[in-house]
Design a protein around this motif. Structure first.
Motif, PDB file in Angstrom:
ATOM      1  N   VAL A   1      90.581   0.227 -71.860  1.00 27.49           N
ATOM      2  CA  VAL A   1      90.027  -0.860 -71.044  1.00 27.49           C
ATOM      3  C   VAL A   1      91.141  -1.826 -70.644  1.00 27.49           C
ATOM      4  O   VAL A   1      91.233  -2.264 -69.486  1.00 27.49           O
ATOM      5  CB  VAL A   1      88.908  -1.601 -71.810  1.00 27.49           C
ATOM      6  N   MET A   2      92.007  -2.151 -71.589  1.00 22.93           N
ATOM      7  CA  MET A   2      93.117  -3.052 -71.301  1.00 22.93           C
ATOM      8  C   MET A   2      93.999  -2.517 -70.183  1.00 22.93           C
ATOM      9  O   MET A   2      94.449  -3.270 -69.319  1.00 22.93           O
ATOM     10  CB  MET A   2      93.963  -3.249 -72.565  1.00 22.93           C
ATOM     11  N   GLY A   3      94.267  -1.204 -70.208  1.00 21.42           N
ATOM     12  CA  GLY A   3      95.199  -0.615 -69.249  1.00 21.42           C
ATOM     13  C   GLY A   3      94.590  -0.187 -67.932  1.00 21.42           C
ATOM     14  O   GLY A   3      95.317   0.177 -67.002  1.00 21.42           O
ATOM     15  N   SER A   4      93.276  -0.238 -67.822  1.00 21.98           N
ATOM     16  CA  SER A   4      92.604   0.299 -66.633  1.00 21.98           C
ATOM     17  C   SER A   4      92.590  -0.655 -65.451  1.00 21.98           C
ATOM     18  O   SER A   4      92.555  -0.225 -64.294  1.00 21.98           O
ATOM     19  CB  SER A   4      91.158   0.666 -66.982  1.00 21.98           C
ATOM     20  N   GLY A   5      92.570  -1.956 -65.720  1.00 18.74           N
ATOM     21  CA  GLY A   5      92.364  -2.922 -64.646  1.00 18.74           C
ATOM     22  C   GLY A   5      90.894  -3.128 -64.327  1.00 18.74           C
ATOM     23  O   GLY A   5      90.552  -3.784 -63.342  1.00 18.74           O
ATOM     24  N   PHE A   6      90.009  -2.588 -65.166  1.00 15.77           N
ATOM     25  CA  PHE A   6      88.566  -2.697 -64.953  1.00 15.77           C
ATOM     26  C   PHE A   6      87.993  -3.912 -65.697  1.00 15.77           C
ATOM     27  O   PHE A   6      88.703  -4.617 -66.406  1.00 15.77           O
ATOM     28  CB  PHE A   6      87.861  -1.425 -65.415  1.00 15.77           C
ATOM     29  N   ASN A   7      86.688  -4.107 -65.542  1.00 12.42           N
ATOM     30  CA  ASN A   7      86.009  -5.247 -66.155  1.00 12.42           C
ATOM     31  C   ASN A   7      86.056  -5.140 -67.682  1.00 12.42           C
ATOM     32  O   ASN A   7      85.460  -4.235 -68.270  1.00 12.42           O
ATOM     33  CB  ASN A   7      84.551  -5.293 -65.673  1.00 12.42           C
ATOM     34  N   GLY A   8      86.754  -6.077 -68.311  1.00 11.10           N
ATOM     35  CA  GLY A   8      86.819  -6.107 -69.765  1.00 11.10           C
ATOM     36  C   GLY A   8      85.832  -7.075 -70.388  1.00 11.10           C
ATOM     37  O   GLY A   8      85.777  -7.198 -71.607  1.00 11.10           O
ATOM     38  N   GLN A   9      85.039  -7.749 -69.539  1.00 14.02           N
ATOM     39  CA  GLN A   9      83.999  -8.645 -70.045  1.00 14.02           C
ATOM     40  C   GLN A   9      82.728  -7.885 -70.386  1.00 14.02           C
ATOM     41  O   GLN A   9      81.965  -8.275 -71.266  1.00 14.02           O
ATOM     42  CB  GLN A   9      83.668  -9.708 -68.982  1.00 14.02           C
ATOM     43  N   SER A  10      82.499  -6.786 -69.669  1.00  9.01           N
ATOM     44  CA  SER A  10      81.294  -5.991 -69.890  1.00  9.01           C
ATOM     45  C   SER A  10      81.647  -4.523 -69.720  1.00  9.01           C
ATOM     46  O   SER A  10      82.013  -4.087 -68.624  1.00  9.01           O
ATOM     47  CB  SER A  10      80.194  -6.386 -68.899  1.00  9.01           C
ATOM     48  N   PHE A  11      81.568  -3.775 -70.811  1.00 14.28           N
ATOM     49  CA  PHE A  11      81.841  -2.343 -70.736  1.00 14.28           C
ATOM     50  C   PHE A  11      81.006  -1.619 -71.779  1.00 14.28           C
ATOM     51  O   PHE A  11      80.559  -2.208 -72.762  1.00 14.28           O
ATOM     52  CB  PHE A  11      83.334  -2.037 -70.914  1.00 14.28           C
ATOM     53  N   ALA A  12      80.793  -0.324 -71.539  1.00 18.27           N
ATOM     54  CA  ALA A  12      79.958   0.480 -72.442  1.00 18.27           C
ATOM     55  C   ALA A  12      80.629   1.824 -72.673  1.00 18.27           C
ATOM     56  O   ALA A  12      81.075   2.492 -71.727  1.00 18.27           O
ATOM     57  CB  ALA A  12      78.564   0.691 -71.848  1.00 18.27           C
ATOM     58  N   PHE A  13      80.692   2.217 -73.956  1.00 18.87           N
ATOM     59  CA  PHE A  13      81.261   3.515 -74.331  1.00 18.87           C
ATOM     60  C   PHE A  13      80.121   4.473 -74.664  1.00 18.87           C
ATOM     61  O   PHE A  13      79.251   4.160 -75.474  1.00 18.87           O
ATOM     62  CB  PHE A  13      82.182   3.363 -75.536  1.00 18.87           C
ATOM     63  N   HIS A  14      80.137   5.656 -74.048  1.00 18.82           N
ATOM     64  CA  HIS A  14      79.022   6.597 -74.169  1.00 18.82           C
ATOM     65  C   HIS A  14      79.372   7.867 -74.944  1.00 18.82           C
ATOM     66  O   HIS A  14      78.532   8.762 -75.046  1.00 18.82           O
ATOM     67  CB  HIS A  14      78.513   6.980 -72.773  1.00 18.82           C
ATOM     68  N   GLY A  15      80.579   7.955 -75.490  1.00 20.96           N
ATOM     69  CA  GLY A  15      80.934   9.154 -76.241  1.00 20.96           C
ATOM     70  C   GLY A  15      80.960  10.377 -75.341  1.00 20.96           C
ATOM     71  O   GLY A  15      81.470  10.335 -74.217  1.00 20.96           O
ATOM     72  N   TYR A  16      80.396  11.477 -75.836  1.00 18.98           N
ATOM     73  CA  TYR A  16      80.380  12.731 -75.078  1.00 18.98           C
ATOM     74  C   TYR A  16      79.171  12.777 -74.153  1.00 18.98           C
ATOM     75  O   TYR A  16      78.058  12.416 -74.544  1.00 18.98           O
ATOM     76  CB  TYR A  16      80.336  13.921 -76.031  1.00 18.98           C
ATOM     77  N   LEU A  17      79.385  13.261 -72.950  1.00 15.04           N
ATOM     78  CA  LEU A  17      78.295  13.450 -71.997  1.00 15.04           C
ATOM     79  C   LEU A  17      77.703  14.845 -72.192  1.00 15.04           C
ATOM     80  O   LEU A  17      78.285  15.687 -72.877  1.00 15.04           O
ATOM     81  CB  LEU A  17      78.819  13.268 -70.572  1.00 15.04           C
ATOM     82  N   PRO A  18      76.545  15.126 -71.599  1.00 14.84           N
ATOM     83  CA  PRO A  18      75.919  16.450 -71.779  1.00 14.84           C
ATOM     84  C   PRO A  18      76.840  17.589 -71.351  1.00 14.84           C
ATOM     85  O   PRO A  18      77.628  17.461 -70.405  1.00 14.84           O
ATOM     86  CB  PRO A  18      74.688  16.370 -70.875  1.00 14.84           C
ATOM     87  N   ILE A  19      76.727  18.709 -72.050  1.00 15.83           N
ATOM     88  CA  ILE A  19      77.529  19.892 -71.710  1.00 15.83           C
ATOM     89  C   ILE A  19      76.951  20.615 -70.498  1.00 15.83           C
ATOM     90  O   ILE A  19      77.691  21.128 -69.653  1.00 15.83           O
ATOM     91  CB  ILE A  19      77.611  20.850 -72.917  1.00 15.83           C
ATOM     92  N   ASP A  20      75.625  20.667 -70.402  1.00 14.81           N
ATOM     93  CA  ASP A  20      74.985  21.339 -69.271  1.00 14.81           C
ATOM     94  C   ASP A  20      75.468  20.717 -67.957  1.00 14.81           C
ATOM     95  O   ASP A  20      75.402  19.488 -67.782  1.00 14.81           O
ATOM     96  CB  ASP A  20      73.467  21.202 -69.374  1.00 14.81           C
ATOM     97  N   PRO A  21      75.960  21.536 -67.013  1.00 17.72           N
ATOM     98  CA  PRO A  21      76.549  20.999 -65.773  1.00 17.72           C
ATOM     99  C   PRO A  21      75.610  20.100 -64.983  1.00 17.72           C
ATOM    100  O   PRO A  21      76.019  19.021 -64.524  1.00 17.72           O
ATOM    101  CB  PRO A  21      76.909  22.259 -64.979  1.00 17.72           C
ATOM    102  N   ASP A  22      74.371  20.503 -64.823  1.00 18.74           N
ATOM    103  CA  ASP A  22      73.426  19.692 -64.050  1.00 18.74           C
ATOM    104  C   ASP A  22      73.120  18.379 -64.757  1.00 18.74           C
ATOM    105  O   ASP A  22      73.054  17.314 -64.120  1.00 18.74           O
ATOM    106  CB  ASP A  22      72.131  20.477 -63.806  1.00 18.74           C
TER     107      ASP A  22
END
Length: 234
Positions: free
Chosen positions: A128-149
């Protein structure tokens, strides 16, 4: 040394201990003889990096992963209850963050035992620090679904949150599927949506780049088998 459950950050990659961990951590580690660990072998390697003269065979390790039964977990804090300091070691980064160590921390909290998190590298915060994105509000979601759709559907939902809530969205993938993840992000997201790819954070070949999805197309790096974290924002 105070009897407590110490949360011990570890290295994110092939770096020296002194590069990312304060000397205080070493002092704490050398005073502990009981460790709850995600993986015994990697924990032993980390402790040898902290002090190559450490007597590994004198230490006790309690494995905590998807195979650990609730009954076994319930016994892990007995040394702490008897007055001995204990440590929690993750596979990489900070324990209890996207890590099974959270279960033993929750147990300690329920029992009213002291929990002490120590300073160390977190790929989530550093990206987050290195991205240049919003560091006031962010969410980490871990792994996303494996199924492509399902994964494309989830990516579109996360992108919608970027625009609706002005919130940075973070997620990870198994290293050998990183390249496919990038392809799916570029397929699912709008051309103007920005994607930050943060790879090998804190290592000599650290790579942190932010571009729009349109700019990334045709210019993505080979990320196979590299620890990465992905961030999207408007």
């Amino acid at each position: 040394m105070e009897a407590a459950l110490y949360l011990l950050p570890v290295l994110l990659g092939d770096t020296t201990v002194g590069q990312v961990l304060p000397p205080h951590n070493r002092e704490i580690i050398l005073g502990i003889r009981h460790f709850v660990v995600e993986d015994v072998r990697s924990a032993r390697r980390f402790l040898k990096k902290v002090d190559r003269d450490i007597d590994i065979d004198s230490l006790t390790f309690y494995p905590l992963n998807k195979h650990t039964s609730p009954a076994a977990l319930g016994t892990y804090l007995e040394p702490l209850q008897q007055g001995h300091a204990m440590g929690v070691i993750s596979e990489a980064g900070c324990p209890a963050v996207a890590d099974p160590g959270a279960d033993v921390v929750a147990l300690a909290q329920r029992k009213g035992l002291r929990v002490v998190p120590l300073v160390g590298p977190s790929s989530i915060i550093l990206s987050v620090m290195g991205s240049g994105f919003n560091g006031q509000s962010f969410a980490f979601h871990g792994y996303l679904p494996i199924d492509p759709d399902e994964r494309l559907k989830r990516l579109r939902l996360l992108e919608a949150r970027v625009y609706a809530e002005d919130q940075t969205q973070l997620f990870i993938e198994t290293p050998y599927r990183n390249n496919k993840m990038v392809d799916d992000i570029l397929k699912a997201c709008r051309p103007q949506t920005r994607l930050c790819i943060a790879a090998n954070i804190t290592c000599a070949d650290e790579y942190i780049r932010t571009k729009t999805c349109k700019e990334w197309k045709g210019h993505t790096p080979d990320l196979s088998r590299i620890p990465c974290i992905f961030l999207i924002y408007k």
